[in-house]
Structures are given as C-alpha cells and as structure tokens.
Design an enzyme around this catalytic site. Sequence first.
Site: not given
Length: 227
Positions: A12, A14, A172
């Site tokens: 991922d 961001d 995250d």
Amino acid sequence: MEVPGVKAVVFDLDGTLVDSAPDLHAAALAMLAADSLPPITFAQTRSFIGNGVPTLVARIMAAVGLPEDPDRHADMVTAFLRSYNAAPDNLTTLYPGALRTLQQLEALGCPMALCTNKPEAPARAILDSFDLSRFLPVVIGGDTLAVKKPDPAPLRAALDGLGVESCLYVGDSEVDAATAQASGQPFALYSEGYRKSPVEQIPHQHLFDHFDALPGIVETALRLPAA
C-alpha cells in the site's frame, strides 16, 4: 498463514510507505477555502484517509455540514485533486527505514509492486519524487480499475503485472487487511499508519512498527534465502 510459493511483496502507499496526511490536509484546506467553507483539523483529515479520494472528499463534505450532492461532490473532488497534484508544500515524507527496506528486498531478488486507493497519477508522482519507481514497476491505483480496495481485483491486477500468483501484502489499515483476506494473501500490518482500529482487531499474519523489521518478515513469509 503462510502461502507456499509466494514470491512477491505488494505495498500500500499512504500510511504504509509514505506519510501523506500533511499534503492531503493542505489540499483539503485549499479546497474548502476556495468554496468559502470552514476548515477541518489535521486529525479529521487523517481519520478520513483510506478509501480513495472520492470517499475522502465525501467525508470532508459531511464534516463541514454539506448535504450529499453528487454534482457538488464531483466538483470538489476535481478541486481537491487540482490542489493536491500541485503539491506546492511537498509535505509528504517516507516512513523511517522504508527506502532501506526496498533496497534490501531488491537485493533479495524479490519482485515488488504498489496497490493503493490513491489515484494512479499522483501515486506515481510520489514514487518518482522519492526515486521509488525503480523498485515498484507495477502500480495499481484507485482509478486504474473500475473498482477499488477492498475489492480483491486491484491486488490481483498487481500480481498479474508481476507475473506471480501470490504475495505478501503490506499495508496499514482495515481496508488493506480486508483486501488481503479477499485475495487469499497473507498480510503484514504496519502499525504506525492510518489504522482506525486497535491492532488486535485487524486480521494480520505479521505485524511491525518499523521498516527495519520487514525484511526478516519477508524472508520468513516468502521463504526467501537470507541476504
């Protein structure tokens, strides 16, 4: 869960490789100011990240008391992207150890890709700005396909781009965990990103709070030889 034959890592963006919340907040403030709307806080912006720009803008609209309006939403998405893509302040930063980890994984011969809900063009611009594109030749953004994460299609497209069938997905957030689950891939959770839930409530097979720990996780999960 370990998946035999896993031969790649997909990241991922961001909240995982980069902390882009300051630039996203600046773009949100510019968008709201241009429409004579009240500002939102940095904490609000950070809490809205994770499901792509259209959802981010919809959450901002709700936060400032605007009713649902598809036409206005479309206009505000355009205004947000205009401000964000200009990125005059360049406030986005790499998380500590991220670059070194990508270098180590490259040395291990591990194919890598990016799968993010950020639109593809700004995602590629961020990679270019930090000289990360050389590590991540396959980029699947939030507008690359007709669907976004947590639909499994974007992650599968990243795997197809690498020419592999399985990966360790590194992210995250709850969205990333759901994407990994939907795709049948093991998930490594970076605990210092934009998650909204306690770590124990987010399904994961691996957990780390600093990128220095990730190469060891990769060697275990992907069954790669030690460097």
